[in-house]
Write a protein that holds these residues in place. Sequence first.
Motif, short mmCIF file in Angstrom:
data_model
loop_
_atom_site.label_atom_id
_atom_site.label_comp_id
_atom_site.label_asym_id
_atom_site.label_seq_id
_atom_site.Cartn_x
_atom_site.Cartn_y
_atom_site.Cartn_z
N UNK A 172 41.79 56.13 58.07
CA UNK A 172 40.90 55.25 58.84
C UNK A 172 41.53 53.88 59.05
N UNK A 173 42.59 53.87 59.80
CA UNK A 173 43.33 52.62 59.95
C UNK A 173 43.63 52.38 61.43
N UNK A 174 42.83 51.53 62.04
CA UNK A 174 43.05 51.22 63.46
C UNK A 174 44.30 50.34 63.58
N UNK A 175 45.32 50.78 64.36
CA UNK A 175 46.52 49.95 64.51
C UNK A 175 46.20 48.66 65.26
N UNK A 180 42.11 55.27 53.19
CA UNK A 180 43.38 54.55 53.26
C UNK A 180 44.36 55.28 54.17
N UNK A 234 46.18 47.57 51.65
CA UNK A 234 46.23 47.11 53.04
C UNK A 234 45.35 45.90 53.20
N UNK A 248 42.10 46.46 50.71
CA UNK A 248 41.68 47.58 49.89
C UNK A 248 42.86 48.36 49.34
#
Lengths: 219, 150
Positions: free
Chosen positions: A161-164, A158, B81, B63
Amino acid sequence: MFLKKLCVYFIVLSFLLSSNLALAADTVLPGVKASIRPATKKEFKNKTAKKRYRPYELTITNNNKKPVLLHAETELRFVLQDDTKETSADRREIYKKSRKRDVGRYWGLGIPGCIIGGGITGITLFIGAPIGAAVAVGMYVPTARAVKSNVDVSQQLYATMDMPIRLEPDKTYKIRVLAPKHTDFKALEITNVGFDAKKMYTIKAPLIEEDWEKAKENL
Amino acid sequence: MKKALKLFLISALVLSTCGCNKYIKSTHEGDLYYGAYNRRDFIHADVTIYKKDSDKVCNGVVFLNAPTRSFTMKNDRVDAKMKLGCNDGSIMDMKWKLRKGSFTDGYGEGTDQFNNKYTFKTISKAEFKKIADIKRVKYPNSKNPSYLKY
């Protein structure tokens, strides 16, 4: 005869147009600096994910004056040593495989099973309750361990690993990328990005070689 | 007694195997979006939304952050998100506040890559039926992968 020529021109023209589009999609986006390096042991501790993947940290800086927009067709591609390209699995797939097998998913079967098993043996042998309790305790321990581990995994994914969906000007993004463990690549490509959805470019992020020793530690 | 036991067992089996849709709709002024998410495990759910009177479909994943099994905190709302890809090329990034017990209800807001704003909230099945053009929500799976490639 004329019709035949027309057909040939049409085929040649359509081929040229399609190859031009492909070239346009492969054009490297100017003004964007990107690189990828292996994540260190401290940065990524998740053992379950490491069974399948090797963690990397992708750094992207947009030096343009306009924001760079990603697209639904945007893909991550690993450029292998022999210049072939391997498309990354999607986030959903990676996320699923990064998690410890969750015994909790069997509660739906386990609880009715305990009730039926406990009921039948309880009626016939009067020992249903102890057996049911043993099954429940036996399931609880691995479930609790898996859930605890998955909490750590979910927090880590969370947070990192969050591609904008858009890269703002003069801003640096750090994104965790999980590559399949045996993929020996030299660069990462982020395809189908641009300033609008009309012309597509590619962002290329070379693998920083000096960190290769650290990568081996993570194997 | 036997009938009651049979009924109980069948209902337990049905409850244990059925997926539970939670319906959502957009609350922002302008175009109306509706859809649902379906929890796959403790921390992630598949999502599909449809644009009213349009062919636009978006699907992806939601998630949760840091779920716990604590009963005392079960009704707290936690951050989640939602990432969606659409068949017109747009992608949406939304932040939700969801009740972690079973994703029961919540609300969220976010934007697409063009900075168009979206707000969503969970709704009842009855409300969903009133606004929906479709009978059944189709989620991405291995045969029909998500529009979001990564």
